[in-house]
Design a protein around this motif. Sequence first.
Motif, PDB file in Angstrom:
ATOM      1  N   GLN A 134       0.955  -1.074   0.016  1.00 61.45           N
ATOM      2  CA  GLN A 134       0.059   0.296   0.242  1.00 61.45           C
ATOM      3  C   GLN A 134       1.378   1.319  -0.139  1.00 61.45           C
ATOM      4  O   GLN A 134       1.219   1.572   1.149  1.00 61.45           O
ATOM      5  N   ASP A 137       0.353   8.279   0.870  1.00 61.42           N
ATOM      6  CA  ASP A 137      -0.485   8.970   0.316  1.00 61.42           C
ATOM      7  C   ASP A 137       1.020  10.142   0.488  1.00 61.42           C
ATOM      8  O   ASP A 137       1.519  10.540   0.815  1.00 61.42           O
ATOM      9  N   GLU A 142      -0.915  14.914  -7.335  1.00 62.48           N
ATOM     10  CA  GLU A 142      -2.756  15.642  -8.131  1.00 62.48           C
ATOM     11  C   GLU A 142      -1.933  16.439  -9.572  1.00 62.48           C
ATOM     12  O   GLU A 142      -0.812  17.359  -9.648  1.00 62.48           O
ATOM     13  N   ALA A 167      -6.372   2.962  -8.549  1.00 58.83           N
ATOM     14  CA  ALA A 167      -6.929   4.071  -7.631  1.00 58.83           C
ATOM     15  C   ALA A 167      -6.045   4.537  -6.722  1.00 58.83           C
ATOM     16  O   ALA A 167      -6.768   5.639  -6.075  1.00 58.83           O
ATOM     17  N   TYR A 168      -5.079   4.087  -5.991  1.00 59.66           N
ATOM     18  CA  TYR A 168      -4.743   4.673  -5.215  1.00 59.66           C
ATOM     19  C   TYR A 168      -3.678   6.224  -5.975  1.00 59.66           C
ATOM     20  O   TYR A 168      -3.705   7.709  -5.511  1.00 59.66           O
ATOM     21  N   ALA A 171      -6.443   8.678  -6.278  1.00 54.80           N
ATOM     22  CA  ALA A 171      -7.127   8.815  -5.142  1.00 54.80           C
ATOM     23  C   ALA A 171      -6.217  10.322  -4.652  1.00 54.80           C
ATOM     24  O   ALA A 171      -6.333  11.189  -3.615  1.00 54.80           O
ATOM     25  N   GLN A 172      -5.197  10.504  -5.350  1.00 56.02           N
ATOM     26  CA  GLN A 172      -4.336  10.976  -4.871  1.00 56.02           C
ATOM     27  C   GLN A 172      -4.480  12.984  -6.704  1.00 56.02           C
ATOM     28  O   GLN A 172      -3.557  13.391  -5.941  1.00 56.02           O
ATOM     29  N   LYS A 173      -5.757  12.317  -6.715  1.00 58.20           N
ATOM     30  CA  LYS A 173      -5.752  13.738  -7.962  1.00 58.20           C
ATOM     31  C   LYS A 173      -4.760  13.137  -9.253  1.00 58.20           C
ATOM     32  O   LYS A 173      -4.675  14.002  -9.428  1.00 58.20           O
TER      33      LYS A 173
END
Length: 203
Positions: A134, A137, A142, A167-168, A171-173
């Motif tokens: 995983q 973040d 972004e 997906a990771y 999620a970080q844009k």
Amino acid sequence: MTDTTYVHRLRAGAPGKPIFFVFHGTGGDENQFFDFACRLLPEATIVSPRGDVAEHGAARFFRRTGEGVYDMDDLSRATAKMASYVKGLAAEHEASAVLGLGFSNGANILANVLIEAGDLFDAAVLMHPLIPFQPRDNAKLEGAKVLITAGERDPIAPVSLTKALAAYFAAQKAEVKVEWHPGGHDIRPNEIEAVTTLLADYA
């Protein structure tokens, strides 16, 4: 001078153009994607390093203890070294953008540089990556453009982990696109088309 501690091939591009780093898979070398990169971006600076780790004679960018089992300390070492290498050459060549493409092990080192450094690359292509942990973040991702290409029957990079990596990044844009083909751990024409489309903005 930049610390060029990787054996590599380099073609200097036109002033004010991007720099494009390409990273080979396990057992490949600095020649694997060099000509392909030159054709994709004829005016860019092209850099193709050879991995500095040998696994039974096969070049890699970091060590592993088994298939899909990474030596995390060595991955950390390799990521810091590669980030410094990329940053130094990008500054030296006064690049307008920093682009990356990696396949398999090359995709994995590129992916981890993205995860750790965040805003070092403007756009990156991860071909058949495997990130079996995983990631942390990183808000600096972004807006980065990330293309992941993958096989639906890839025995080395499972579909579930490919989707988790996409997906990771989402999620970080980051701006993420995933290009699938029905095969395994091989590169297909639709992947090349997706790469060409992504990089057309930088030609």
